[in-house]
Design a protein around this motif. Structure first.
Motif, PDB file in Angstrom:
ATOM      1  N   SER A 115     -78.960 -10.198  23.105  1.00 10.40           N
ATOM      2  CA  SER A 115     -78.071  -9.170  22.554  1.00 10.40           C
ATOM      3  C   SER A 115     -78.504  -8.803  21.144  1.00 10.40           C
ATOM      4  O   SER A 115     -79.018  -9.633  20.394  1.00 10.40           O
ATOM      5  CB  SER A 115     -76.620  -9.666  22.541  1.00 10.40           C
ATOM      6  OG  SER A 115     -76.459 -10.702  21.588  1.00 10.40           O
ATOM      7  N   LEU A 116     -78.298  -7.550  20.784  1.00 11.81           N
ATOM      8  CA  LEU A 116     -78.651  -7.064  19.455  1.00 11.81           C
ATOM      9  C   LEU A 116     -77.881  -5.782  19.190  1.00 11.81           C
ATOM     10  O   LEU A 116     -77.254  -5.217  20.099  1.00 11.81           O
ATOM     11  CB  LEU A 116     -80.152  -6.779  19.361  1.00 11.81           C
ATOM     12  CG  LEU A 116     -80.692  -5.695  20.318  1.00 11.81           C
ATOM     13  CD1 LEU A 116     -81.805  -4.911  19.632  1.00 11.81           C
ATOM     14  CD2 LEU A 116     -81.215  -6.328  21.607  1.00 11.81           C
ATOM     15  N   ASP A 117     -77.897  -5.319  17.944  1.00 10.46           N
ATOM     16  CA  ASP A 117     -77.266  -4.050  17.625  1.00 10.46           C
ATOM     17  C   ASP A 117     -78.038  -2.935  18.322  1.00 10.46           C
ATOM     18  O   ASP A 117     -79.268  -2.906  18.298  1.00 10.46           O
ATOM     19  CB  ASP A 117     -77.253  -3.808  16.110  1.00 10.46           C
ATOM     20  CG  ASP A 117     -76.335  -4.788  15.390  1.00 10.46           C
ATOM     21  OD1 ASP A 117     -75.389  -5.269  16.039  1.00 10.46           O
ATOM     22  OD2 ASP A 117     -76.568  -5.059  14.202  1.00 10.46           O
ATOM     23  N   ALA A 131     -85.910 -20.132  23.353  1.00  9.64           N
ATOM     24  CA  ALA A 131     -84.985 -19.113  22.862  1.00  9.64           C
ATOM     25  C   ALA A 131     -84.961 -19.082  21.336  1.00  9.64           C
ATOM     26  O   ALA A 131     -84.943 -18.009  20.717  1.00  9.64           O
ATOM     27  CB  ALA A 131     -83.583 -19.385  23.407  1.00  9.64           C
ATOM     28  N   GLU A 132     -84.976 -20.260  20.715  1.00 11.28           N
ATOM     29  CA  GLU A 132     -85.017 -20.331  19.248  1.00 11.28           C
ATOM     30  C   GLU A 132     -86.297 -19.688  18.726  1.00 11.28           C
ATOM     31  O   GLU A 132     -86.290 -18.980  17.705  1.00 11.28           O
ATOM     32  CB  GLU A 132     -84.945 -21.799  18.801  1.00 11.28           C
ATOM     33  CG  GLU A 132     -83.612 -22.492  19.070  1.00 11.28           C
ATOM     34  CD  GLU A 132     -82.527 -22.086  18.087  1.00 11.28           C
ATOM     35  OE1 GLU A 132     -82.793 -21.233  17.218  1.00 11.28           O
ATOM     36  OE2 GLU A 132     -81.408 -22.623  18.209  1.00 11.28           O
ATOM     37  N   THR A 176     -89.461  -7.777  13.365  1.00 13.61           N
ATOM     38  CA  THR A 176     -88.679  -6.532  13.345  1.00 13.61           C
ATOM     39  C   THR A 176     -87.548  -6.534  12.331  1.00 13.61           C
ATOM     40  O   THR A 176     -87.013  -5.478  12.012  1.00 13.61           O
ATOM     41  CB  THR A 176     -88.064  -6.252  14.727  1.00 13.61           C
ATOM     42  OG1 THR A 176     -87.068  -7.259  15.013  1.00 13.61           O
ATOM     43  CG2 THR A 176     -89.117  -6.261  15.816  1.00 13.61           C
ATOM     44  N   GLY A 177     -87.169  -7.724  11.846  1.00 12.66           N
ATOM     45  CA  GLY A 177     -86.017  -7.812  10.961  1.00 12.66           C
ATOM     46  C   GLY A 177     -84.693  -7.746  11.699  1.00 12.66           C
ATOM     47  O   GLY A 177     -83.628  -7.677  11.083  1.00 12.66           O
ATOM     48  N   VAL A 178     -84.733  -7.780  13.031  1.00 14.58           N
ATOM     49  CA  VAL A 178     -83.526  -7.707  13.852  1.00 14.58           C
ATOM     50  C   VAL A 178     -83.058  -9.112  14.219  1.00 14.58           C
ATOM     51  O   VAL A 178     -83.846  -9.936  14.682  1.00 14.58           O
ATOM     52  CB  VAL A 178     -83.786  -6.901  15.154  1.00 14.58           C
ATOM     53  CG1 VAL A 178     -82.536  -6.888  16.031  1.00 14.58           C
ATOM     54  CG2 VAL A 178     -84.215  -5.483  14.815  1.00 14.58           C
ATOM     55  N   LYS A 179     -81.766  -9.367  14.003  1.00 18.39           N
ATOM     56  CA  LYS A 179     -81.186 -10.640  14.407  1.00 18.39           C
ATOM     57  C   LYS A 179     -80.654 -10.502  15.833  1.00 18.39           C
ATOM     58  O   LYS A 179     -79.851  -9.620  16.114  1.00 18.39           O
ATOM     59  CB  LYS A 179     -80.059 -11.044  13.455  1.00 18.39           C
ATOM     60  CG  LYS A 179     -80.529 -11.385  12.047  1.00 18.39           C
ATOM     61  CD  LYS A 179     -79.370 -11.847  11.182  1.00 18.39           C
ATOM     62  CE  LYS A 179     -79.852 -12.238   9.787  1.00 18.39           C
ATOM     63  NZ  LYS A 179     -78.736 -12.692   8.919  1.00 18.39           N
ATOM     64  N   ASN A 190     -65.319 -15.106  18.390  1.00 19.13           N
ATOM     65  CA  ASN A 190     -65.844 -14.704  17.072  1.00 19.13           C
ATOM     66  C   ASN A 190     -66.841 -15.710  16.518  1.00 19.13           C
ATOM     67  O   ASN A 190     -66.888 -15.961  15.306  1.00 19.13           O
ATOM     68  CB  ASN A 190     -64.694 -14.512  16.075  1.00 19.13           C
ATOM     69  CG  ASN A 190     -63.767 -13.386  16.475  1.00 19.13           C
ATOM     70  OD1 ASN A 190     -64.218 -12.333  16.889  1.00 19.13           O
ATOM     71  ND2 ASN A 190     -62.468 -13.625  16.362  1.00 19.13           N
ATOM     72  N   ARG A 191     -67.642 -16.282  17.402  1.00 21.65           N
ATOM     73  CA  ARG A 191     -68.656 -17.232  16.966  1.00 21.65           C
ATOM     74  C   ARG A 191     -69.924 -16.484  16.595  1.00 21.65           C
ATOM     75  O   ARG A 191     -70.180 -15.382  17.100  1.00 21.65           O
ATOM     76  CB  ARG A 191     -68.936 -18.247  18.070  1.00 21.65           C
ATOM     77  CG  ARG A 191     -67.756 -19.162  18.377  1.00 21.65           C
ATOM     78  CD  ARG A 191     -68.071 -20.122  19.486  1.00 21.65           C
ATOM     79  NE  ARG A 191     -69.160 -21.012  19.149  1.00 21.65           N
ATOM     80  CZ  ARG A 191     -69.697 -21.888  19.994  1.00 21.65           C
ATOM     81  NH1 ARG A 191     -69.244 -21.971  21.230  1.00 21.65           N
ATOM     82  NH2 ARG A 191     -70.673 -22.670  19.614  1.00 21.65           N
ATOM     83  N   PRO A 192     -70.715 -17.048  15.710  1.00 16.11           N
ATOM     84  CA  PRO A 192     -71.948 -16.360  15.301  1.00 16.11           C
ATOM     85  C   PRO A 192     -72.949 -16.288  16.450  1.00 16.11           C
ATOM     86  O   PRO A 192     -72.900 -17.086  17.390  1.00 16.11           O
ATOM     87  CB  PRO A 192     -72.477 -17.236  14.163  1.00 16.11           C
ATOM     88  CG  PRO A 192     -71.905 -18.594  14.428  1.00 16.11           C
ATOM     89  CD  PRO A 192     -70.546 -18.348  15.008  1.00 16.11           C
ATOM     90  N   SER A 193     -73.849 -15.315  16.359  1.00 21.23           N
ATOM     91  CA  SER A 193     -74.915 -15.224  17.357  1.00 21.23           C
ATOM     92  C   SER A 193     -75.890 -16.375  17.140  1.00 21.23           C
ATOM     93  O   SER A 193     -75.681 -17.238  16.304  1.00 21.23           O
ATOM     94  CB  SER A 193     -75.634 -13.885  17.248  1.00 21.23           C
ATOM     95  OG  SER A 193     -74.765 -12.844  17.625  1.00 21.23           O
ATOM     96  N   GLY A 194     -76.972 -16.357  17.869  1.00 25.97           N
ATOM     97  CA  GLY A 194     -77.925 -17.457  17.832  1.00 25.97           C
ATOM     98  C   GLY A 194     -78.266 -17.789  19.259  1.00 25.97           C
ATOM     99  O   GLY A 194     -78.283 -16.922  20.126  1.00 25.97           O
TER     100      GLY A 194
END
Length: 342
Positions: free
Chosen positions: A134-136, A186-187, A197-200, A233-237
């Motif tokens: 998943s990403l923006d 995955a990490e 890319t600078g994309v999280k 509402n947990r952080p991505s990763g």
């Protein structure tokens, strides 16, 4: 649609002499002669010795059906394969591309025959799983290019889904040097995508399956992990479906029962802690860092004393010392139930 499938069955009978009954995917009789009940607890082709008929699942014009042919011999089984092929050809104008095939498998749209037909061409035998990325939205093509660069030439496959989502099919028996597990891989992808890319991105890992026919199950689990992670509402990763088993179990319970448990676990005076976003976020980060005070303080840019003050405040209000695993689990359960009953 029923007129279409009836016409298809009649056309097969008129042109080949092969008669068969048609049922919906849920077992309702549609066409043929035998209006009795049909069993549904099977995949692919099944010999129903009790009623002396061969059952098979097939797909016609993007809808699933169950067929039944008299007899349980090799001839009836071959007829079942033939009907599956004819149904496939009737709505598929051309051969499926690799992307079309994998998408049809992931979304549960590929029937037994389709999977069997394309497996040798596109699939590697052995265990596999689905990783949802998943990403923006708006940067999918960049991320796809990076991820595809790491799977190109292997049996793994990545495809774009809807806005902000990619799916990566990962075969676990492929040797990849230092990448000893799916989570480690995955990490690696999270880090590589960010560096290039600078994309999280977030990566959500479905369960391991034995064959391609079950990839839809792994995909569904990855989707569920993504949904529940957002809901909490947990952080991505990197997250696996197994992390959310407790959440899924609680989610499946009636709300009145959850409210009963909440009354047992949560003192009225402790509610303010769970309504304080900063305190809950601190606890969640503490859990993410395996109850390590130093690492959590570093991640939150807090002094150790400030973090310990917050942990003490949580213990004083709730009676839960979340530095200990049993109390940390109870705290997490309370936060999940609160989100589910609202």
């Amino acid at each position: 649609m029923e007129n279409d499938i009836i016409a298809f069955a009649n056309n097969i009978r008129d042109n080949t002499g092969i008669g068969f009954d048609v049922y919906s995917a849920s077992g309702e009789f549609i066409a043929g002669e035998d209006k009795g009940a049909v069993r549904l607890d099977f995949d692919g082709i099944y010999a129903d010795a009790e009623r002396s008929r061969t059952l098979f699942r097939f797909r016609y014009k993007n809808k699933n059906y169950v067929g039944a042919i008299a007899g349980v011999n090799s001839a009836s089984q071959n007829y079942a394969y033939l009907i599956c092929e004819l149904a496939e050809q009737s709505y598929s104008k051309s051969n499926l591309s690799k992307e079309e095939f994998f998408k049809s498998v992931l979304f549960g749209e590929a029937n037994y025959y389709t999977i069997k037909k394309y497996s040798k061409k596109y699939l590697k035998s052995g265990k596999s799983c689905v990783m949802l990325i998943s990403l923006d939205s708006g940067r999918e093509r960049e991320v796809y290019t990076v991820v595809n660069g790491y799977v190109e030439g292997s049996s793994d496959f990545v495809c774009e889904l809807e806005d902000g989502l990619l799916a990566l099919v990962r075969f676990l028996d492929v040797e990849n040097g230092e990448y000893r597990s799916v989570a480690e891989y995955a990490e690696f992808l999270v880090q590589s995508v960010y560096e290039e890319t600078g994309v999280k991105i977030g990566v959500f890992i479905g369960g391991t399956v034995e064959n391609a026919a079950d990839l839809a199950s792994s995909f569904g689990q990855a989707i569920s992990a993504h949904r529940m992670n957002d809901a909490l509402n947990r952080p991505s990763g990197v997250h696996s479906f197994k992390e959310f088993i407790m959440v899924k179990m609680l989610e499946d319970m009636p709300k009145f029962k959850l409210s009963e448990y909440l009354g047992m676990l949560l003192d009225p005076s402790a509610r303010e802690i769970f309504e304080d976003r900063e305190m809950v976020a601190t606890a969640e980060e503490f859990f993410e860092n395996s109850l390590n005070v130093s690492e959590t303080a570093r991640k939150l840019y807090l002094h150790r004393n400030t973090l310990n003050y917050r942990l003490d405040k949580i213990e004083k209000a709730t009676g839960l010392n979340i530095r200990k695993i049993p109390d940390a689990i109870t705290f997490r359960i309370i936060t999940v139930i609160l989100k589910l009953v609202r």
